[in-house]
Enzyme design. Structure first.
Site, PDB file in Angstrom:
ATOM      1  N   LYS A 155       0.859  -1.188   0.000  1.00 52.64           N
ATOM      2  CA  LYS A 155       0.000   0.000   0.000  1.00 52.64           C
ATOM      3  C   LYS A 155       0.892   1.233   0.000  1.00 52.64           C
ATOM      4  O   LYS A 155       1.784   1.381   0.855  1.00 52.64           O
ATOM      5  CB  LYS A 155      -0.869  -0.036   1.266  1.00 52.64           C
ATOM      6  CG  LYS A 155      -2.266   0.473   1.073  1.00 52.64           C
ATOM      7  CD  LYS A 155      -3.094   0.168   2.319  1.00 52.64           C
ATOM      8  CE  LYS A 155      -4.438   0.796   2.251  1.00 52.64           C
ATOM      9  NZ  LYS A 155      -5.167   0.652   3.519  1.00 52.64           N
TER      10      LYS A 155
HETATM   11  O1  G3P Z   1      -9.289   1.457   4.290  1.00 53.85           O
HETATM   12  C1  G3P Z   1      -9.046   2.724   4.792  1.00 53.85           C
HETATM   13  C2  G3P Z   1      -9.803   2.882   6.059  1.00 53.85           C
HETATM   14  O2  G3P Z   1      -9.255   2.046   7.012  1.00 53.85           O
HETATM   15  C3  G3P Z   1      -9.930   4.251   6.552  1.00 53.85           C
HETATM   16  O3  G3P Z   1     -11.110   4.263   7.247  1.00 53.85           O
HETATM   17  O4  G3P Z   1     -12.797   5.084   8.805  1.00 53.85           O
HETATM   18  O5  G3P Z   1     -10.381   5.723   9.103  1.00 53.85           O
HETATM   19  O6  G3P Z   1     -11.723   6.681   7.246  1.00 53.85           O
HETATM   20  P1  G3P Z   1     -11.520   5.525   8.163  1.00 53.85           P
END
Ligand code: G3P
Length: 211
Positions: free
Chosen positions: A83
């Site tokens: 990533k």
């Molecule tokens: O896959 C990316 C994700 O983990 C981010 O999620 O909820 O932190 O925006 P969030």
């Protein structure tokens, strides 16, 4: 739409792996930090539980260092996807890794031009963040729709992972927009099987069966 699990929690991944419908996993530095463990230790356990693409994020910032880090991560297991952040150094990293046959997932994608740049660099996957786009007052669903249309226009092989999924609406919007994959937190995956009419209907059938 393939379902990936978005977590670094091994217990949750072990439980989800038994369902048979989770085809990959994604992690990020925040999720790894939440577990208080080393990235490589967590990744080595995930690859034993899920037989599919497992995203591990680089921690370096320059192209040269990200490429070196990526090579080490890729050595951990054949299913590792590196990533890489959506920066100019990240794009240069993806171009180099693509030539070396190392799979990449460009993360923190918030616009069609970013997605286009990542596709042209040869990214295996791109991760548009639905929830964070909604948080900023725009539409995560529309972003996925537009990126899918752009990819269809040019026939890129890059697959779209709808990320930053916070709720069932995001799952539905990603699927209707034709995202290739959604990476979903454990709590939302659990909610995907629940519907009040299913619960009530099952109770009626069970009561009938007893009679
Ligand atoms: O896959 C990316 C994700 O983990 C981010 O999620 O909820 O932190 O925006 P969030």
């Amino acid at each position: 739409m393939k379902l990936f699990i978005d977590t670094a929690n091994i217990n949750d991944i072990r439980t989800a792996s038994r369902w048979g419908c989770i085809k990959g996993a994604t992690t990020n530095p925040s999720l790894i930090a939440k577990e208080g463990r080393k990235l490589t230790d967590v990744i080595k356990e995930i690859v034993e539980l899920i037989d599919g693409p497992i995203s591990a994020e680089v921690q370096e910032a320059s192209t040269e260092k990200m490429v070196e880090e990526a090579k080490e991560l890729a050595k951990l297991h054949k299913n590792i996807v590196v990533k890489v952040p959506m920066t100019m150094d990240g794009i240069a990293t993806v171009s180099q890794l693509s030539k070396l046959g190392i799979k990449t997932n460009v993360t923190l994608v918030f616009s069609v031009p970013q997605a286009l740049m990542a596709c042209e660099a040869g990214a295996t996957y791109i991760s548009p963040f639905m929830g964070r786009v909604d948080d900023a007052g725009d539409s995560g669903a529309e972003l996925i729709e537009k990126i899918m249309a752009m990819i269809a226009n040019y026939g890129y092989e890059t697959e779209v992972i709808a990320a930053s999924i916070r709720n069932l609406a995001h799952v539905e919007q990603a699927a209707l927009a034709g995202a290739d994959i959604a990476t979903i937190p454990f709590a939302v995956l659990e909610k995907m099987v629940i519907h009040p009419l299913t619960t009530a209907g099952l109770q009626i059938f069970r009561d009938a069966a007893k009679k």
